[in-house]
Structures are given as C-alpha cells and as structure tokens.
Design a protein around this motif. Structure first.
Motif, PDB file in Angstrom:
ATOM      1  N   CYS A  12      64.048 -16.571  56.527  1.00 10.57           N
ATOM      2  CA  CYS A  12      63.994 -18.034  56.636  1.00 10.57           C
ATOM      3  C   CYS A  12      63.932 -18.726  55.276  1.00 10.57           C
ATOM      4  N   GLY A  14      61.333 -18.971  53.410  1.00 17.05           N
ATOM      5  CA  GLY A  14      59.995 -19.504  53.155  1.00 17.05           C
ATOM      6  C   GLY A  14      59.234 -18.750  52.088  1.00 17.05           C
ATOM      7  N   VAL A  15      59.458 -17.443  51.987  1.00 13.01           N
ATOM      8  CA  VAL A  15      58.806 -16.618  50.966  1.00 13.01           C
ATOM      9  C   VAL A  15      59.863 -16.211  49.952  1.00 13.01           C
ATOM     10  N   GLY A  58      55.677 -19.630  49.090  1.00  8.67           N
ATOM     11  CA  GLY A  58      55.323 -19.210  50.438  1.00  8.67           C
ATOM     12  C   GLY A  58      54.250 -18.159  50.568  1.00  8.67           C
ATOM     13  N   GLU A  60      51.342 -18.472  51.428  1.00  5.46           N
ATOM     14  CA  GLU A  60      50.580 -18.756  52.646  1.00  5.46           C
ATOM     15  C   GLU A  60      51.302 -18.264  53.904  1.00  5.46           C
ATOM     16  N   LEU A  61      52.575 -17.919  53.789  1.00  5.37           N
ATOM     17  CA  LEU A  61      53.343 -17.415  54.927  1.00  5.37           C
ATOM     18  C   LEU A  61      53.287 -15.903  55.063  1.00  5.37           C
ATOM     19  N   THR A  63      51.785 -12.332  55.803  1.00  5.79           N
ATOM     20  CA  THR A  63      50.784 -11.699  56.646  1.00  5.79           C
ATOM     21  C   THR A  63      50.827 -10.213  56.348  1.00  5.79           C
ATOM     22  N   CYS A  76      56.754 -11.964  56.553  1.00  6.78           N
ATOM     23  CA  CYS A  76      56.704 -13.414  56.714  1.00  6.78           C
ATOM     24  C   CYS A  76      56.281 -13.734  58.147  1.00  6.78           C
ATOM     25  N   ARG A  77      55.268 -14.553  58.305  1.00 10.16           N
ATOM     26  CA  ARG A  77      54.777 -14.876  59.646  1.00 10.16           C
ATOM     27  C   ARG A  77      55.682 -15.849  60.387  1.00 10.16           C
ATOM     28  N   VAL A  78      56.653 -16.458  59.690  1.00 15.58           N
ATOM     29  CA  VAL A  78      57.592 -17.372  60.340  1.00 15.58           C
ATOM     30  C   VAL A  78      58.779 -16.605  60.921  1.00 15.58           C
TER      31      VAL A  78
END
Length: 125
Positions: A12, A14-15, A58, A60-61, A63, A76-78
């Motif tokens: 995505c 995000g990271v 990212g 915070e994304l 996990t 990535c948690r998304v």
C-alpha cells in the motif's frame, strides 16, 4: 537514494524503509512457517545489519508477530505485506524481504534453507 542502501516499501506504500549495505547473504527459505506467512513456496530475504535499517515512513503501521521463541516477523497492518524477519538470538542482523525492494534486488541468492520442505508443485531444476 543512496547506492549504499537498499530501499523498499509495502504494497500500500504506507511503510517505506531503507537498509544499509552490505548484504551478508540472500536466501530462499522453504520452511513451513515462511510458506504459511508468504502464501508462497519460500520466503526470500537479504540479511543486513539491523543498525542500518531506517523506517522512513509508516513506523506506526508496522506490526510484529512472535512466530517462535526467537523469530519475529514484521508486516504492514494495513496491506499485510511481510517486510522483515529477525531473531532475538541475532539482534545485530535483520532479514528484509526481497520482493519489497525498489528497485529489485540484483545480487546473488547464495543460500537455500529447508530444501526438504520445497513444495512438490514447485518446478525442479
């Protein structure tokens, strides 16, 4: 972008991360944990110094899943992209998934682990 670093991201976007070279080795691991984690025949990784890993975006994304007494898998948690694998027994090293690198990894893959678990559906050399 530095030629002395590897760069990558999750699906995505995000990271985003960078990791300092050198790559100690790159490998394909056919253990059943990596097969389950990746949904593929193997997990493919570049082993680099953990001190050189920088999460540029990212953090915070991310996990982390403790898959064994020492194994830690970051994703990535998304979007669920697998990004890193590390062992608490080797805190100075981290393994980065080759499929998340941009541009693609062009170095050699010198090692194969747990070849006895290589799936029967995978073409044989």
């Amino acid at each position: 972008m530095s030629a002395a670093d590897l760069h990558g991201s999750c699906l995505c976007g995000g990271v985003r991360y960078r990791a300092a070279l050198p790559v100690a080795h790159a490998s394909h691991c056919y253990c059943t944990m990596f097969q389950k984690q990746h949904g593929a025949a193997a997990g493919s990784y570049a082993n680099v110094p953990s001190s050189g890993l920088v999460i540029e975006q990212g953090a915070e994304l991310l996990t982390e899943y403790a898959s064994s007494g020492h194994g830690r898998r970051s994703f990535c948690r998304v979007c669920g992209s697998t990004l890193f694998w590390r062992s608490t027994e080797s805190p100075d090293r981290i393994a980065i998934t080759l499929g998340t690198l941009e541009p693609e990894y062009t170095g050699p893959v010198e090692r194969e682990w747990f070849v006895e678990h290589k799936p029967a559906w995978l073409p044989r050399a």
